[in-house]
Design an enzyme around this catalytic site. Structure first.
Site, PDB file in Angstrom:
ATOM      1  N   SER A   1       0.851  -1.191   0.000  1.00 50.73           N
ATOM      2  CA  SER A   1       0.000   0.000   0.000  1.00 50.73           C
ATOM      3  C   SER A   1       0.886   1.240   0.000  1.00 50.73           C
ATOM      4  O   SER A   1       2.099   1.155   0.155  1.00 50.73           O
ATOM      5  CB  SER A   1      -0.879   0.007   1.242  1.00 50.73           C
ATOM      6  OG  SER A   1      -0.074   0.280   2.368  1.00 50.73           O
ATOM      7  N   LYS A   2       0.237   2.367  -0.159  1.00 53.73           N
ATOM      8  CA  LYS A   2       0.955   3.643  -0.189  1.00 53.73           C
ATOM      9  C   LYS A   2       1.886   3.784   1.001  1.00 53.73           C
ATOM     10  O   LYS A   2       2.967   4.346   0.899  1.00 53.73           O
ATOM     11  CB  LYS A   2      -0.058   4.781  -0.132  1.00 53.73           C
ATOM     12  CG  LYS A   2      -0.365   5.348  -1.489  1.00 53.73           C
ATOM     13  CD  LYS A   2      -1.137   6.633  -1.343  1.00 53.73           C
ATOM     14  CE  LYS A   2      -1.970   6.857  -2.580  1.00 53.73           C
ATOM     15  NZ  LYS A   2      -3.120   7.684  -2.350  1.00 53.73           N
ATOM     16  N   ARG A   3       1.433   3.245   2.144  1.00 54.56           N
ATOM     17  CA  ARG A   3       2.209   3.406   3.370  1.00 54.56           C
ATOM     18  C   ARG A   3       3.607   2.785   3.266  1.00 54.56           C
ATOM     19  O   ARG A   3       4.534   3.221   3.918  1.00 54.56           O
ATOM     20  CB  ARG A   3       1.444   2.830   4.557  1.00 54.56           C
ATOM     21  CG  ARG A   3       1.374   3.808   5.708  1.00 54.56           C
ATOM     22  CD  ARG A   3       0.488   3.302   6.826  1.00 54.56           C
ATOM     23  NE  ARG A   3      -0.769   2.772   6.312  1.00 54.56           N
ATOM     24  CZ  ARG A   3      -1.342   1.668   6.779  1.00 54.56           C
ATOM     25  NH1 ARG A   3      -0.746   0.962   7.720  1.00 54.56           N
ATOM     26  NH2 ARG A   3      -2.491   1.252   6.299  1.00 54.56           N
TER      27      ARG A   3
ATOM     28  N   GLY B   1       5.540   3.073   1.014  1.00 56.60           N
ATOM     29  CA  GLY B   1       6.440   4.072   0.438  1.00 56.60           C
ATOM     30  C   GLY B   1       7.003   3.677  -0.912  1.00 56.60           C
ATOM     31  O   GLY B   1       7.668   4.462  -1.560  1.00 56.60           O
TER      32      GLY B   1
END
Ligand code: GLU
Length: 487
Positions: free
Chosen positions: A255-257, A259
């Site tokens: 996910s975006k988290r 990075g």
């Protein structure tokens, strides 16, 4: 044999995610491996999710990664339009939806929001899904006509039976059979007249002669419904390859988290395109010989989609870093220098010989941002601990280092030529004269001029870049530090 035709069918909703890029790459490789055609289709029917500029990101990324399409919005191959909103204007989706209504496989639904909100819901794969109760399937012909004539908003739904089963074939998962009672009457045409993805993907893949469909396995559960649409039309189903999920190191969906979930993130982090593409090819696929480094052409030659694996693919940033490092080592020096230059310029004064420094770090970094930590000492001598002069293997300590540096200072002050070769000869001559070991002298000199335990080059190479004045300043500073410690 029919010509292989594959398509990458992104929705322009933002960045190019690693999962999307993998689908695009595999579609490209399947087509090119067989001398087929690879097509780009823009799926923009979900107007709410549309993001301005996202289509440009798709074009840019595909061009940059070398996934060159044979057909697409910008390259007509006779199957256009290639953008779904434009296809809609041709009336194609409505035409086929009406055909399904005629044959009883679909129906108009005029239910309003309030009625739909009152219907039962079920939790499917963690999401609350409304189960439509087929209310409008039972409207009379007259009621339907009256509603249409009155301009009442409607959607068109697929009419799925409640008995029996539906089976379809996936390359990775084999034959999948589901109970028809599990299939909801999904919407084919929305009230704004746009088709849903669920309907458009079937109509488009068929009318564009697509032979192989590669996509994420989040579409697996809808595929029985697509299969029913193909059957209702009497169309041949393409080969389905539903790819395993890509997870992060903690086995959570990338996910975006994390990075590093998109191509742009990875480029921003200093990875190079070729390494990213190479690494992504291995997220779920491996060749017979377990070789790991491939150019795109080699991938085309080797790629066999029957070797794609079902198990989740873990995105291992450490492995990607390693692979990127291998690419940097193998890169032509001039190209490396051009790419490294902005990173060097950020850290170092323009008066320094940046090419020489680039040559020092080329085999020592994995990504360009690693350059900063490798070269920071050139710009400014860091504060360092006098303990660093003590090295067991070199048999040095603070006292021996002080003696060596004091001895060398006048010699180096007298030296005019600060080229690496000349400096090296001077130091080696001193070593020979004193009958020391090389390291006994090189270690303290390198420590004094760099202030670091690890450097991308030896003492004299560093001094060549620093120049005479700065080198001598640093050696004098070292002497002062050691005198203090020995006092
Ligand atoms: N537009 C869909 C997506 O971006 C494509 C799925 C497919 O390839 O069929 O997820």
């Amino acid at each position: 044999m029919t010509k292989i035709r594959t398509r990458y069918a992104p929705s322009p909703t933002g960045k190019m995610h690693v999962g999307n890029l993998r689908s695009a790459l595999y579609e490209f490789l399947i087509a090119k491996h067989e001398g087929g055609d690879f097509m780009l289709r823009i799926e923009d029917t979900d107007q709410e999710r549309f993001v301005e500029g996202a289509t440009e990101i798709i074009y840019r990324t595909m061009a940059k990664t070398g996934l060159i399409h044979d057909e697409g919005p910008d390259k007509d191959g006779g199957y256009g339009p290639y953008v779904q909103s434009e296809r809609m204007k041709t009336g194609i989706y409505m035409k086929y939806a009406k055909q399904l209504i005629e044959s009883g496989e679909a129906y108009y639904c005029f239910c309003d929001k309030e009625r739909l909100a009152s219907l039962k819901t079920e939790i499917v794969e963690g999401k609350e899904i409304m189960i439509y109760d087929k209310h409008c399937l039972h409207l009379s012909k007259e009621e339907i006509e009256a509603n249409l004539a009155a301009g009442k908003p409607f959607v068109i739904r697929q009419n799925n039976p409640q008995e029996g089963t539906t089976s379809f074939q996936d390359e990775l998962y084999g034959e999948i059979t589901v109970q028809n009672s599990e299939l909801d009457d999904m919407i084919l045409i929305k009230s704004d007249g746009y088709p849903t993805y669920n309907f458009a993907n079937v109509v488009d893949d068929h009318t564009m002669n697509i032979t192989h469909v590669v996509r994420g396995n989040e579409y697996l559960s809808s595929s029985p419904k697509y299969k029913r649409l193909y059957d209702a039309f009497g169309w041949q189903v393409p080969v389905y390859v539903h790819l395993p999920l890509i997870t992060d190191e903690n086995h959570k969906k990338l996910s975006k988290r994390s990075g590093h979930s998109s191509f742009e993130d990875l480029i921003d982090q200093g990875f190079i395109t070729e390494a990213i593409v190479n690494y992504i090819a291995l997220l779920g696929w491996s060749p017979e010989d377990n070789c790991e480094i491939f150019t795109l052409d080699e991938l085309i030659e080797k790629f066999d989609y029957h070797r794609i694996s079902k198990s989740p693919a873990v995105f291992d940033i450490v492995k990607l870093r390693w692979m990127n490092g291998e690419y940097l080592k193998a890169m032509d020096f001039d190209k490396f220098y051009e790419m490294a230059k902005p990173y060097l310029e950020k850290e170092l004064p323009a008066t320094m010989d940046l090419r020489k420094i680039a040559a020092m770090v080329k085999t020592r970094i994995e990504v360009f941002p690693d350059i900063a930590a490798q070269v920071d000492f050139f710009a400014k001598l860091p504060e360092y601990d006098v303990e660093m002069y003590s090295h067991k293997k070199m048999k040095t300590d603070a006292a021996s280092s002080l003696a060596v540096l004091k001895d060398l200072l006048p010699i180096l002050e007298a030296q005019e030529d600060y080229s690496n070769d000349a400096l090296y000869q001077t130091l080696v001559a001193y070593v020979a004269e004193k009958e020391y070991k090389n390291g006994y002298v090189m270690w303290p000199v390198r420590t004094a001029v760099s202030g670091k335990q690890m450097t991308p080059a030896g003492a004299t190479e560093i001094m060549e870049v620093l120049g005479k004045e700065e080198s001598l300043n640093r050696i004098r500073k070292g002497i002062a530090l050691l005198e203090q410690a020995n006092a």
